[in-house]
Design a protein around this motif. Structure first.
Motif, PDB file in Angstrom:
ATOM      1  N   SER A   1       1.994  -7.563  -3.617  1.00  0.00           N
ATOM      2  CA  SER A   1       0.673  -8.119  -3.317  1.00  0.00           C
ATOM      3  C   SER A   1       0.544  -9.543  -3.844  1.00  0.00           C
ATOM      4  O   SER A   1      -0.033 -10.419  -3.181  1.00  0.00           O
ATOM      5  CB  SER A   1      -0.407  -7.223  -3.939  1.00  0.00           C
TER       6      SER A   1
ATOM      7  N   GLU B   1      -9.654  -3.536  -4.672  1.00  0.00           N
ATOM      8  CA  GLU B   1      -8.850  -2.315  -4.779  1.00  0.00           C
ATOM      9  C   GLU B   1      -9.432  -1.126  -4.027  1.00  0.00           C
ATOM     10  O   GLU B   1      -8.711  -0.409  -3.328  1.00  0.00           O
ATOM     11  CB  GLU B   1      -8.690  -1.931  -6.258  1.00  0.00           C
ATOM     12  N   THR B   2     -10.722  -0.872  -4.150  1.00  0.00           N
ATOM     13  CA  THR B   2     -11.300   0.324  -3.539  1.00  0.00           C
ATOM     14  C   THR B   2     -11.983   0.033  -2.206  1.00  0.00           C
ATOM     15  O   THR B   2     -12.740   0.866  -1.702  1.00  0.00           O
ATOM     16  CB  THR B   2     -12.311   0.981  -4.500  1.00  0.00           C
TER      17      THR B   2
ATOM     18  N   TRP C   1       2.030   1.664  -3.461  1.00  0.00           N
ATOM     19  CA  TRP C   1       0.909   2.077  -4.301  1.00  0.00           C
ATOM     20  C   TRP C   1       0.642   3.573  -4.179  1.00  0.00           C
ATOM     21  O   TRP C   1       0.423   4.265  -5.179  1.00  0.00           O
ATOM     22  CB  TRP C   1      -0.332   1.277  -3.899  1.00  0.00           C
TER      23      TRP C   1
ATOM     24  N   HIS D   1       0.831  -1.212   0.000  1.00  0.00           N
ATOM     25  CA  HIS D   1       0.000   0.000   0.000  1.00  0.00           C
ATOM     26  C   HIS D   1       0.865   1.262   0.000  1.00  0.00           C
ATOM     27  O   HIS D   1       0.540   2.265  -0.674  1.00  0.00           O
ATOM     28  CB  HIS D   1      -0.918  -0.008   1.218  1.00  0.00           C
TER      29      HIS D   1
ATOM     30  N   GLY E   1      -4.237  -1.202  -3.330  1.00  0.00           N
ATOM     31  CA  GLY E   1      -4.990   0.039  -3.224  1.00  0.00           C
ATOM     32  C   GLY E   1      -5.986   0.055  -2.083  1.00  0.00           C
ATOM     33  O   GLY E   1      -6.496   1.122  -1.712  1.00  0.00           O
ATOM     34  N   ALA E   2      -6.283  -1.099  -1.486  1.00  0.00           N
ATOM     35  CA  ALA E   2      -7.244  -1.167  -0.396  1.00  0.00           C
ATOM     36  C   ALA E   2      -6.721  -0.441   0.842  1.00  0.00           C
ATOM     37  O   ALA E   2      -5.529  -0.485   1.146  1.00  0.00           O
ATOM     38  CB  ALA E   2      -7.556  -2.621  -0.064  1.00  0.00           C
TER      39      ALA E   2
ATOM     40  N   ARG F   1       3.305   1.400  -8.864  1.00  0.00           N
ATOM     41  CA  ARG F   1       2.183   0.490  -8.972  1.00  0.00           C
ATOM     42  C   ARG F   1       2.603  -0.946  -9.295  1.00  0.00           C
ATOM     43  O   ARG F   1       2.062  -1.903  -8.721  1.00  0.00           O
ATOM     44  CB  ARG F   1       1.195   1.013 -10.032  1.00  0.00           C
TER      45      ARG F   1
ATOM     46  N   LYS G   1     -13.681   2.398 -13.441  1.00  0.00           N
ATOM     47  CA  LYS G   1     -12.602   2.744 -12.517  1.00  0.00           C
ATOM     48  C   LYS G   1     -13.111   3.780 -11.527  1.00  0.00           C
ATOM     49  O   LYS G   1     -12.843   4.988 -11.632  1.00  0.00           O
ATOM     50  CB  LYS G   1     -11.388   3.259 -13.290  1.00  0.00           C
TER      51      LYS G   1
ATOM     52  N   ARG H   1       1.941  -4.158  -6.933  1.00  0.00           N
ATOM     53  CA  ARG H   1       1.192  -5.333  -7.334  1.00  0.00           C
ATOM     54  C   ARG H   1       2.024  -6.600  -7.207  1.00  0.00           C
ATOM     55  O   ARG H   1       1.495  -7.673  -6.873  1.00  0.00           O
ATOM     56  CB  ARG H   1       0.708  -5.183  -8.789  1.00  0.00           C
TER      57      ARG H   1
ATOM     58  N   HIS I   1      -5.656  -6.255  -2.450  1.00  0.00           N
ATOM     59  CA  HIS I   1      -5.146  -5.330  -3.467  1.00  0.00           C
ATOM     60  C   HIS I   1      -4.385  -4.202  -2.769  1.00  0.00           C
ATOM     61  O   HIS I   1      -4.826  -3.696  -1.731  1.00  0.00           O
ATOM     62  CB  HIS I   1      -6.311  -4.761  -4.285  1.00  0.00           C
TER      63      HIS I   1
END
Length: 238
Positions: free
Chosen positions: A57, A90-91, A45, A42, A71-72, A50, A113, A54, A69
């Motif tokens: 991850s 991700e979100t 990220w 994270h 981005g979490a 990126r 997205k 990843r 993910h």
């Protein structure tokens, strides 16, 4: 940083009665390892690295069987118990003091997205195999029963069970109660109620037949029906 690591270890010791000491927690808890890997991913990220995020991850998933993910967003004192098969999109956003069991999923329902994964409040328990889908909100202190599929937002303090998930508690239960086998079953309650009403109608019909002198044939299914009724009423706590 060391204070946060200590807090993570203490969280496991507090939440899992099987944890005996800090050494066992540090080396034998994949949920803790997944959280530490995620913090690194994270960080990368957020700093626009990126691909590296990843990759970390992906390595995390390979080593722990937990997919988070990079981005979490994850809060403090987050604990994944057992962990195998957990997926966090991700979100997704997770608050403080959240407990998640194996097989739980915070998934998305859109290809755009945008915000497409759940937001989980503080002091939430997500049972084994539970799935929450979409940009919904799970309120503070909520409990999601094992195997539940949540597709709508959950109010604070509520208990949700079933497929799709239904609110079955008014929010007065303790959020960290781990006795999942005592969660209510709305399907069994509904079927049990219908079965009891059916039995009452049949008894009234028999009394009318006897009062009218009508010969009543032996009901060979009566014993089986009584057995099914008993099972449902016991399962539903009726």
């Amino acid at each position: 940083m060391f204070r946060r690591l200590k807090e993570d270890i203490e969280t496991v010791l507090a939440r899992d009665p099987a944890a005996r000491n800090w050494l066992e927690v540090v080396f034998c808890y994949p949920g803790l390892h997944a959280l530490w890997f995620h913090r690194i991913a994270h960080f990368l990220w957020r700093h626009k690295l990126r691909f590296l995020a990843r990759f970390i991850s992906h390595l995390n998933r390979f080593l722990t069987n937990i997919e988070i993910h990079p981005g979490a967003k994850v809060g403090r004192r987050f604990f994944i118990d057992h962990g195998a098969g957990v997926v966090i999109g991700e979100t997704a956003e997770i608050g403080d003091d959240v407990l998640m069991y194996q097989g739980a999923v915070l998934g998305g329902t859109s290809l755009k997205k945008e915000k497409r994964h759940p937001t989980v409040g503080n002091n939430v328990v997500i049972g084994a195999g539970a799935i929450a889908l979409g940009a919904i909100t799970i309120g503070d202190g909520a409990r999601i029963g094992a195997g539940t599929v949540v597709v709508r937002s959950v109010p604070p303090g509520a208990t949700v069970v079933g497929v799709p998930g239904r609110v079955v508690s008014d929010g007065h239960s303790l959020p960290m109660n781990l006795e999942h086998h005592k969660l209510p079953d709305p399907i069994a309650e509904a079927i049990g109620t219908l079965a009891k009403r059916q039995e009452e109608h049949e008894q009234r019909l028999r009394r009318l037949e006897l009062a009218s002198g009508i010969a009543v044939a032996l009901d060979l299914q009566q014993g089986e029906e009584s057995k099914v009724l008993c099972e449902f009423t016991q399962g539903a706590g009726i």
